[in-house]
Design an enzyme around this catalytic site. Sequence first.
Site: not given
Ligand code: SDX
Length: 432
Positions: A308, A366
């Site tokens: 998140h 989720d």
């Molecule tokens: C919702 O914003 C909100 O409030 C949203 C929400 C709401 O109520 O409105 O809470 C609802 O959208 C919840 C989130 C649902 N999405 C998912 O579950 C999809 C999977 N999650 C990821 O796509 C991700 O965690 C996000 C999009 C939710 C957040 O991404 P960020 O904050 O932009 O973090 P990032 O992509 O920069 O990741 C940071 C690191 C990365 O590694 P590095 O590049 O630093 O090496 O963490 C890793 C990412 O690769 N990473 C994950 C991961 N999420 C981040 N690795 C594996 N699995 C994951 N799910």
Amino acid sequence: MADTPIKATLTLDGQTYDLPVLSPTEGPDVIDIRKLYAQTGMFTYDPGFTSTASCDSSLTYIDGGEGILLHRGYTIGELAEKSNYLEVCYLLLYGELPSLKEMEKFQKTITQHTMLHEQMTGFFKGFRRDAHPMAIMVGVVGAMSAFYHDSTDINDPQQREVATHRLIAKMPTIAAWAYKYSIGQPFIYPRNDLDYASNFLRMCFAVPAEDYEVSPILARAMDRIFTLHADHEQNASTSTVRLASSSGANPFACIAAGVACLWGPSHGGANQACLEMLREIGTVDRIPEFIARAKDKDDPFRLMGFGHRVYKNFDPRATVMKQSADEVLDLLGVEDNPILQVAKELEKAALADPYFAEKKLFPNVDFYSGIILEAMGFPTSMFTPIFALSRTVGWISQWKEMIEDPSMKIGRPRQLYTGESKRSYIAADERD
Ligand code: SDX
């Protein structure tokens, strides 16, 4: 927000600039950069808005480090346990919990707006039967601008109020009818003697051929899912609604923009993607393979339902959702649901893995919602429409707060330009 005696000092080429620091009720202070460009000729740069407060708001407060979520000061845990979705709608819209009399009036108003204009049935029938329910919702919510002209003038407080009530009241009918249309069953009309969640379940699962009794426990679980998704500060879809609203577009068009943004798998589409992932994992013994893929930089695979932007601890909604999952599956006698077993083992394995701990990747809202919705009989394609239905009150409350703010301006971000500098046109026959 209040001015603080603190000043932020910026030094550029030997020139120093004092920037005001504003303090919130809760959470980080903010550096007020509204005059920065005029003073320095420079923009700030923050793609993804990881360090940017886009507005001030009194609706919802999130502390990602502590796993705190407040709606108008009340914790999500208390609201999920002691309140109900329509009462939370009132709280978000008007700032206080309603008196019994206020709640009765609000409930009656919403109930009387649940039917759709009968000509909208024709609009649904313009879609292919295999259209994704979110595609239908984007279209039908936007089309409300064409059916409810008498509540599109954003400068008329009365029309704003009616549009607000229509959206909260009609989203369950729109979502249920999108589902019925996709499975070739007739639309079921709302019933005024049912509560909000029971009405939705009946519109989804009843058929004209027989009576349908809504299970009070499933209705309670449904209502709790609505509450847990009601609002969440300035997330992607809410920011979309605010930006659309800043141009003065009508509320139905703005909420349709929010529905469209929510559909993405990184946002509200994650509940569908999460269940599809759990199904692909299939059995507990395949979990290590998927954990390895999630950690592999060369593999675009991510654990859906994990991580998140704000919560770098646990998502308080996931905690409540997990309890609900146990209750619903126990009630339905599917507590040994293989998908739930995979989910619980995956959560355990991920939380024990240093990669996820270091990157602060915990289950989000989720992760468990899809398991409950599947157990209740919804197809995965209905998970995000249910999220959209629930979040409509958050979108419209944020819209209301923005529209009523006399200092509202059109949102117009700038950019860091990386394209070509000025160059002259070359005739086609002179090009290489
Ligand atoms: C919702 O914003 C909100 O409030 C949203 C929400 C709401 O109520 O409105 O809470 C609802 O959208 C919840 C989130 C649902 N999405 C998912 O579950 C999809 C999977 N999650 C990821 O796509 C991700 O965690 C996000 C999009 C939710 C957040 O991404 P960020 O904050 O932009 O973090 P990032 O992509 O920069 O990741 C940071 C690191 C990365 O590694 P590095 O590049 O630093 O090496 O963490 C890793 C990412 O690769 N990473 C994950 C991961 N999420 C981040 N690795 C594996 N699995 C994951 N799910």
